[in-house]
Design a protein around this motif. Structure first.
Motif, PDB file in Angstrom:
ATOM      1  N   HIS A  11      37.707  66.968  46.578  1.00  0.00           N
ATOM      2  CA  HIS A  11      36.682  66.179  45.649  1.00  0.00           C
ATOM      3  C   HIS A  11      36.903  64.756  45.850  1.00  0.00           C
ATOM      4  O   HIS A  11      35.801  63.963  45.956  1.00  0.00           O
ATOM      5  CB  HIS A  11      37.038  66.578  44.290  1.00  0.00           C
ATOM      6  N   VAL A  12      37.872  64.324  45.973  1.00  0.00           N
ATOM      7  CA  VAL A  12      38.097  62.830  45.979  1.00  0.00           C
ATOM      8  C   VAL A  12      38.098  62.373  47.474  1.00  0.00           C
ATOM      9  O   VAL A  12      37.485  61.307  47.793  1.00  0.00           O
ATOM     10  CB  VAL A  12      39.683  62.373  45.356  1.00  0.00           C
ATOM     11  N   PHE A  13      38.817  62.966  48.186  1.00  0.00           N
ATOM     12  CA  PHE A  13      39.085  62.615  49.751  1.00  0.00           C
ATOM     13  C   PHE A  13      37.745  62.838  50.781  1.00  0.00           C
ATOM     14  O   PHE A  13      37.635  62.439  51.983  1.00  0.00           O
ATOM     15  CB  PHE A  13      40.329  62.715  50.278  1.00  0.00           C
ATOM     16  N   ARG A  78      39.265  52.605  45.477  1.00  0.00           N
ATOM     17  CA  ARG A  78      38.334  52.403  44.560  1.00  0.00           C
ATOM     18  C   ARG A  78      36.847  52.891  44.969  1.00  0.00           C
ATOM     19  O   ARG A  78      36.010  53.188  44.289  1.00  0.00           O
ATOM     20  CB  ARG A  78      38.025  50.728  44.280  1.00  0.00           C
ATOM     21  N   GLN A  79      36.766  52.855  46.344  1.00  0.00           N
ATOM     22  CA  GLN A  79      35.677  53.344  46.912  1.00  0.00           C
ATOM     23  C   GLN A  79      35.473  54.942  46.655  1.00  0.00           C
ATOM     24  O   GLN A  79      34.286  55.629  46.555  1.00  0.00           O
ATOM     25  CB  GLN A  79      35.457  53.226  48.356  1.00  0.00           C
ATOM     26  N   LEU A  80      36.485  55.646  46.541  1.00  0.00           N
ATOM     27  CA  LEU A  80      36.737  56.918  46.319  1.00  0.00           C
ATOM     28  C   LEU A  80      36.763  57.374  44.753  1.00  0.00           C
ATOM     29  O   LEU A  80      36.876  58.421  44.339  1.00  0.00           O
ATOM     30  CB  LEU A  80      38.108  57.596  47.132  1.00  0.00           C
ATOM     31  N   TYR A 557      35.367  49.733  57.470  1.00  0.00           N
ATOM     32  CA  TYR A 557      35.926  51.076  57.451  1.00  0.00           C
ATOM     33  C   TYR A 557      36.118  51.670  56.177  1.00  0.00           C
ATOM     34  O   TYR A 557      36.424  52.972  55.907  1.00  0.00           O
ATOM     35  CB  TYR A 557      37.207  51.176  58.404  1.00  0.00           C
ATOM     36  N   VAL A 558      36.361  50.848  55.247  1.00  0.00           N
ATOM     37  CA  VAL A 558      36.437  51.462  53.844  1.00  0.00           C
ATOM     38  C   VAL A 558      35.349  51.998  53.180  1.00  0.00           C
ATOM     39  O   VAL A 558      35.223  52.788  52.028  1.00  0.00           O
ATOM     40  CB  VAL A 558      37.034  50.266  52.676  1.00  0.00           C
ATOM     41  N   ILE A 559      34.199  51.609  53.770  1.00  0.00           N
ATOM     42  CA  ILE A 559      32.879  52.248  53.256  1.00  0.00           C
ATOM     43  C   ILE A 559      33.115  53.715  53.995  1.00  0.00           C
ATOM     44  O   ILE A 559      32.772  54.793  53.073  1.00  0.00           O
ATOM     45  CB  ILE A 559      31.626  51.596  53.790  1.00  0.00           C
ATOM     46  N   PHE A 560      32.881  53.829  55.221  1.00  0.00           N
ATOM     47  CA  PHE A 560      33.302  55.145  55.826  1.00  0.00           C
ATOM     48  C   PHE A 560      34.036  54.901  57.053  1.00  0.00           C
ATOM     49  O   PHE A 560      33.616  53.922  57.983  1.00  0.00           O
ATOM     50  CB  PHE A 560      31.847  56.100  56.324  1.00  0.00           C
ATOM     51  N   HIS A 561      34.880  55.714  57.589  1.00  0.00           N
ATOM     52  CA  HIS A 561      35.581  55.554  58.996  1.00  0.00           C
ATOM     53  C   HIS A 561      34.335  56.076  60.007  1.00  0.00           C
ATOM     54  O   HIS A 561      33.454  56.722  59.804  1.00  0.00           O
ATOM     55  CB  HIS A 561      36.667  56.726  59.055  1.00  0.00           C
ATOM     56  N   ASP A 562      34.706  55.472  61.251  1.00  0.00           N
ATOM     57  CA  ASP A 562      33.701  55.907  62.471  1.00  0.00           C
ATOM     58  C   ASP A 562      33.652  57.357  62.449  1.00  0.00           C
ATOM     59  O   ASP A 562      32.477  58.082  62.925  1.00  0.00           O
ATOM     60  CB  ASP A 562      34.159  55.365  63.820  1.00  0.00           C
ATOM     61  N   ALA A 563      34.747  58.251  62.262  1.00  0.00           N
ATOM     62  CA  ALA A 563      34.728  59.595  62.522  1.00  0.00           C
ATOM     63  C   ALA A 563      33.765  60.150  61.674  1.00  0.00           C
ATOM     64  O   ALA A 563      33.070  61.209  61.963  1.00  0.00           O
ATOM     65  CB  ALA A 563      36.427  60.062  62.275  1.00  0.00           C
ATOM     66  N   THR A 564      33.956  59.637  60.362  1.00  0.00           N
ATOM     67  CA  THR A 564      32.669  60.408  59.472  1.00  0.00           C
ATOM     68  C   THR A 564      31.193  59.964  59.648  1.00  0.00           C
ATOM     69  O   THR A 564      30.430  60.713  59.554  1.00  0.00           O
ATOM     70  CB  THR A 564      33.001  59.642  57.959  1.00  0.00           C
ATOM     71  N   LEU A 565      31.205  58.670  60.132  1.00  0.00           N
ATOM     72  CA  LEU A 565      29.760  58.283  60.753  1.00  0.00           C
ATOM     73  C   LEU A 565      29.322  59.348  61.734  1.00  0.00           C
ATOM     74  O   LEU A 565      28.172  59.704  61.732  1.00  0.00           O
ATOM     75  CB  LEU A 565      29.830  56.874  61.019  1.00  0.00           C
ATOM     76  N   SER A 588      32.572  60.745  45.026  1.00  0.00           N
ATOM     77  CA  SER A 588      32.596  59.466  44.601  1.00  0.00           C
ATOM     78  C   SER A 588      31.584  58.714  45.694  1.00  0.00           C
ATOM     79  O   SER A 588      30.546  57.999  45.632  1.00  0.00           O
ATOM     80  CB  SER A 588      33.638  58.581  44.462  1.00  0.00           C
ATOM     81  N   LYS A 589      31.942  58.926  46.999  1.00  0.00           N
ATOM     82  CA  LYS A 589      31.177  58.039  48.276  1.00  0.00           C
ATOM     83  C   LYS A 589      29.830  58.891  48.228  1.00  0.00           C
ATOM     84  O   LYS A 589      28.807  58.449  48.543  1.00  0.00           O
ATOM     85  CB  LYS A 589      32.101  58.367  49.771  1.00  0.00           C
TER      86      LYS A 589
END
Length: 604
Positions: A11-13, A78-80, A557-565, A588-589
């Motif tokens: 849920h969070v991460f 906080r982004q999470l 990278y606190v928005i999204f890591h490259d791996a997530t993008l 949250s994201k």
């Protein structure tokens, strides 16, 4: 693992499963037990205390030694959607008072604090009125007085256990050999803590050591393969940092200097740019780096020898935190070893400390000169067995040639002796090669029996011989004699012909055609390739992320890591339900950015 922990992880991460021993560590701390966690950089240490803090009642108190690390961690949390804050000298009185109020009223899940502030009577009084979920002691190796990052305040952190014996503690580090590990346990009173020791191996990092031969040229050639990438270049002195940063800037690289001689505002600005901009090369002394959370550092280069294998491991570990291919490159010469040994002897440490530091330097030199798998040698230092043949270091990719250097070594040792054991390698090589220099004539060395007997090797090859003779303990560099070489007792059997010697052959100088790097082209450590359409979407997403990061004043990278993008680019989600299944996209994201990401993809 209890379902509550896995549910929070998802849920969070935004992840469906734990890595390595994360699940067992979380379970240990959630249940109220102490833990000592040794896990390599990028292995997911932070989650091991962040998740338990969410699952236990109260606020998790995180002891962290660096302001930059605190701020990055808090912003990422906080982004999470996690209620996180920090207390450090960057806050004015009003902001600090607000954080203290949140702590007392139970409005924080995690609070990051420097050890110096934690130990004040004011903060300890605040904690007495707070419900504490856990204490996390990050960078726990700072407790070691023999270590490279010693912080005396860490030694007083035993008071946490003394005052709050029922509150679980988790100490974490990425850098601890067996003696340091024992010291952490002793100094933090963690004798009853469960120890979790992950592999120190970072298989995504390629290790390369080169013998210095015009190190500026060698560095530029290495960096040519990494144009457009973020990286760190370490130098031993402030002067060399400034000169190297200027050289790289002249060659079109976005290079910035960082060292303790710069004013605090400049250091902070350069660090901010490194964290928040793409493709910055930070040229720095070891004053820079501990706790740097930037995941996409593609290389760490050492232009000078580090002080120990622990330091080398930690500094190179700042590359490739995201698990993608990265490089650790080190240029090493005999002069480095002589300088570091002089620094040890001239220091004001006691005999025991000097003895230990000499041993650490010898281990590092042995690593540099080894013809075996680098990964095997490095991990062995930390007490971890590795089968070798890693396939991702210079010695495995291009196995070094060795040669019978017995006769050459005898000539070298004899020439050191015949010239009075008063000179460094450069002059002795001139004598061996029969050079007609003013210094040779000044000391009459054209008349010694070893003059001109070494013409079969060129100067570079002789430098390799002398460097390896010092590394093998057959020659010693006289510190008081400004690096003059002298024979050791170990040289006698070889000189008398009762011993042979195999040395690493010096590789031929590489002839490389210098050409500009292609746009977007990366070097040897090429990240994961994407299909053409996904690569185009990935570029769009990175551009979108950069804009959002600038608006919020945070690292991308606190928005999204490259791996997530990349996952988003491959999946090409057209609705929130699909996007929610991509690793790294928590609730949250998804709520904050989901619609914007889908819109950006549709507009591409």
């Amino acid at each position: 693992m209890p379902s509550a922990a896995l549910e929070q992880l998802q849920h969070v991460f935004g992840y469906d499963s734990f890595r390595g021993e994360q699940a067992q560590i979380v379970e240990q701390v959630v249940a109220g037990g102490d833990a000592l966690v040794l896990m390599p950089t990028g292995g997911g240490k932070s989650l091991c205390y962040q998740l338990p803090a969410l699952l236990r009642d109260g606020t998790g108190i995180v002891v962290s030694p660096l302001i930059a690390l605190m701020q990055d961690q808090v912003e990422a949390l906080r982004q999470l959607g996690v209620r996180a804050a920090f207390l450090n000298s960057s806050l004015d009185a009003g902001a600090a008072a607000q954080v203290e109020r949140q702590l007392l009223e139970g409005e924080l899940d995690l609070l990051y604090v420097a050890p110096e502030r934690l130990l004040t009577s004011r903060f300890l009084s605040l904690l007495e009125r707070t419900r504490i979920a856990l204490f996390a002691i990050d960078e726990a190796h700072c407790v070691s007085q023999w270590g490279h990052d010693f912080r005396p305040e860490y030694r007083q952190l035993t008071l946490l256990h003394e005052r709050w014996p029922q509150v679980p503690r988790i100490a974490l580090t990425a850098t601890a050999d067996a003696p340091t590990r024992r010291e952490i346990v002793e100094r933090l009173a963690l004798e009853d803590a469960r120890q979790f020791v992950s592999s120190f191996d970072r298989p995504n990092i390629r290790y390369t050591v080169v013998a210095k031969d015009d190190s500026r040229r060698q560095l530029l050639e290495f960096l040519d393969e990494h144009r457009g990438n973020s990286g760190i270049v370490y130098c031993l002195s402030r002067r060399k940092v400034d000169a190297t940063a200027a050289l790289l800037a002249e060659r079109g690289l976005r290079a910035l200097p960082y060292h303790a001689g710069l004013d605090a505002q400049t250091r902070a600005e350069h660090q901010r740019r490194f964290l928040r901009e793409e493709g910055i090369v930070m040229v720095a002394t070891i004053a820079f780096g501990m706790g740097i959370d930037k995941p996409d550092v593609r290389f760490v280069a050492h232009l000078d020898l580090p002080k120990s294998l622990e330091g080398y491991y930690q500094e190179t570990g700042r590359a490739g935190r995201d698990g993608e291919p990265s490089e650790a490159w080190l240029a090493y010469g005999l002069g480095d070893a002589v300088l570091l040994r002089r620094m040890i002897e001239d220091g004001d440490a006691g005999d025991e400390r000097k003895w230990l530091e000499r041993g650490k330097l010898d281990a590092l030199i042995g690593y540099c000169e080894s013809t075996a798998c680098r990964r095997q040698s490095l991990l062995a230092y930390f007490g971890e067995a590795h089968g070798g043949a890693c396939g991702n270091c210079d010695n495995c990719l291009q196995p070094p040639q060795t040669w019978d250097a017995s006769e050459a070594a005898r000539k070298a040792l004899s020439c050191v002796y015949r010239t009075g054991q008063r000179f460094g390698a450069a002059h002795v090589i001139d004598v061996l090669r029969g050079a007609d220099t003013a210094k040779v004539r000044q000391f009459g060395h054209q008349s010694v029996s070893t003059y001109g007997i070494g013409g079969e090797l060129d100067a570079k090859q002789w430098r390799g011989v002398f460097r390896q003779l010092v590394a093998a303990g057959l020659l010693d560099a006289d510190i008081e004699g400004h690096g003059a070489l002298r024979l050791t007792a170990s040289a006698t059997p070889l000189l008398r012909g009762g011993q042979t010697l195999q040395l690493r052959a010096e590789p031929p100088k590489r002839e490389r055609a210098r050409k500009p790097a292609e746009p977007g082209k990366r070097g040897v450590a090429t990240p994961i390739e994407l299909p053409a359409e996904a690569a185009a979407r990935f570029a769009v997403l990175r551009q979108w992320r950069s804009g959002i990061a600038r608006e919020q004043g945070v690292p991308p990278y606190v928005i999204f890591h490259d791996a997530t993008l990349r996952g988003i680019a491959l999946e090409h989600p057209r609705d929130l339900a699909t996007m929610s299944s991509i690793p790294g996209v928590g609730a949250s994201k998804l709520e904050r950015y989901g619609h914007a990401v889908i819109a950006a993809l549709q507009a591409a």
